[in-house]
Design a protein around this motif. Structure first.
Motif, PDB file in Angstrom:
ATOM      1  N   UNK A  67       0.852  -1.198   0.000  1.00 48.37           N
ATOM      2  CA  UNK A  67       0.000   0.000   0.000  1.00 48.37           C
ATOM      3  C   UNK A  67       0.881   1.238   0.000  1.00 48.37           C
ATOM      4  N   UNK A  68       1.920   1.227   0.813  1.00 46.11           N
ATOM      5  CA  UNK A  68       2.837   2.375   0.877  1.00 46.11           C
ATOM      6  C   UNK A  68       3.555   2.567  -0.461  1.00 46.11           C
ATOM      7  N   UNK A  69       3.934   1.456  -1.104  1.00 49.58           N
ATOM      8  CA  UNK A  69       4.595   1.533  -2.414  1.00 49.58           C
ATOM      9  C   UNK A  69       3.644   2.172  -3.432  1.00 49.58           C
ATOM     10  N   UNK A  81      13.953   6.188  -1.952  1.00 45.95           N
ATOM     11  CA  UNK A  81      13.380   6.792  -0.747  1.00 45.95           C
ATOM     12  C   UNK A  81      12.368   5.853  -0.090  1.00 45.95           C
ATOM     13  N   UNK A  82      11.565   5.174  -0.907  1.00 45.86           N
ATOM     14  CA  UNK A  82      10.607   4.205  -0.355  1.00 45.86           C
ATOM     15  C   UNK A  82      11.352   3.045   0.311  1.00 45.86           C
ATOM     16  N   UNK A  83      12.427   2.597  -0.331  1.00 43.10           N
ATOM     17  CA  UNK A  83      13.221   1.504   0.222  1.00 43.10           C
ATOM     18  C   UNK A  83      13.786   1.884   1.584  1.00 43.10           C
ATOM     19  N   UNK A  84      14.286   3.107   1.678  1.00 43.62           N
ATOM     20  CA  UNK A  84      14.829   3.587   2.945  1.00 43.62           C
ATOM     21  C   UNK A  84      13.741   3.649   4.012  1.00 43.62           C
ATOM     22  N   UNK A  85      12.575   4.134   3.641  1.00 44.69           N
ATOM     23  CA  UNK A  85      11.455   4.241   4.579  1.00 44.69           C
ATOM     24  C   UNK A  85      10.992   2.867   5.055  1.00 44.69           C
ATOM     25  N   UNK A  86      10.938   1.901   4.125  1.00 49.35           N
ATOM     26  CA  UNK A  86      10.438   0.553   4.451  1.00 49.35           C
ATOM     27  C   UNK A  86      11.542  -0.381   4.950  1.00 49.35           C
ATOM     28  N   UNK A  92      13.712  -4.457  -4.094  1.00 51.13           N
ATOM     29  CA  UNK A  92      12.453  -4.974  -3.527  1.00 51.13           C
ATOM     30  C   UNK A  92      11.281  -4.064  -3.889  1.00 51.13           C
ATOM     31  N   UNK A  93      11.509  -2.760  -3.825  1.00 48.17           N
ATOM     32  CA  UNK A  93      10.452  -1.802  -4.169  1.00 48.17           C
ATOM     33  C   UNK A  93      10.143  -1.893  -5.664  1.00 48.17           C
ATOM     34  N   UNK A  94      11.180  -2.004  -6.485  1.00 49.38           N
ATOM     35  CA  UNK A  94      10.994  -2.144  -7.936  1.00 49.38           C
ATOM     36  C   UNK A  94      10.179  -3.398  -8.245  1.00 49.38           C
TER      37      UNK A  94
END
Length: 198
Positions: A67-69, A81-86, A92-94
């Motif tokens: 959901x955050x992604x 930035x999402x990777x750092x946050x999660x 993994x985000x990709x």
């Protein structure tokens, strides 16, 4: 009371089982562009559950992280930035974005013709890398982007459209609500004296 009024009163009391008055409660509802009563997160979770059921997800992220992604994608937050946050890798985000059909060919595979990549054999990575003046990892990434687009198109972009509807509408609703508040304040204060000395 005249005769006609009495007749109407008798009909009314017969129809309403003898009640002299009828009161119906009224509730004031606020208008909204959002017709679905569920929260944005609940709606996103529902789309993700449908996708998990239909496809073999290539991600280790939880539904909350997915959901955050999705929200980050629509807010133009980078994978890094999402990777750092999660606290996961940007890969993994990709992977998660590809699983959710949230790809942007220009950003995810710049300077590579995805149509040409689709038509070529996967064993031809060297030739493709030379042709597009790219590295083999870039070609592999482009092929994954193309495959995610193909998967999305095979579903008539249904899931991407649902994400657009949920996350695009929420931004639109907030923007319109803000405009309405500003316009209402402007109308309410129109013609008022503003040069007040204290």
């Amino acid at each position: 009371m005249n005769e006609k009024t009495e007749e109407l009163r008798d009909i009314f009391t017969n129809v309403t089982d003898g009640e002299e008055t009828v009161t119906e409660s009224q509730t004031a509802t606020r208008g909204s562009l959002e017709k679905d009563e569920r929260t944005i997160d609940e709606r996103l979770e529902n789309v993700i559950a449908q996708m998990r059921e239909r496809y073999a997800f290539e991600t280790t992220l939880t539904d909350e992280e997915l959901i955050r992604v999705a929200k980050g994608f629509y807010d133009d937050v980078s994978d890094e930035d999402l990777a750092s946050e999660l606290e996961v890798s940007s890969e993994d985000v990709f992977d998660a974005r590809l699983s959710l059909h949230l790809v942007e060919s220009e950003a995810d595979a710049p300077d590579i013709d995805l149509a040409a990549i689709r038509e070529r054999d996967a064993a031809d990575l060297d030739a493709l890398a030379d042709e597009f003046d790219a590295s083999e990892p870039q070609i592999r990434r482009a092929r994954r982007v193309a495959a995610a687009q193909d998967e999305s198109r095979a579903a008539n972009d249904r899931y991407r459209d649902e994400f657009d509807s949920i996350l695009g509408d929420s931004e639109l609703t907030e923007r319109i609500a803000s405009d309405v508040r500003e316009d209402g304040l402007e109308d309410a204060t129109e013609g008022m004296e503003t040069d007040v000395s204290l």
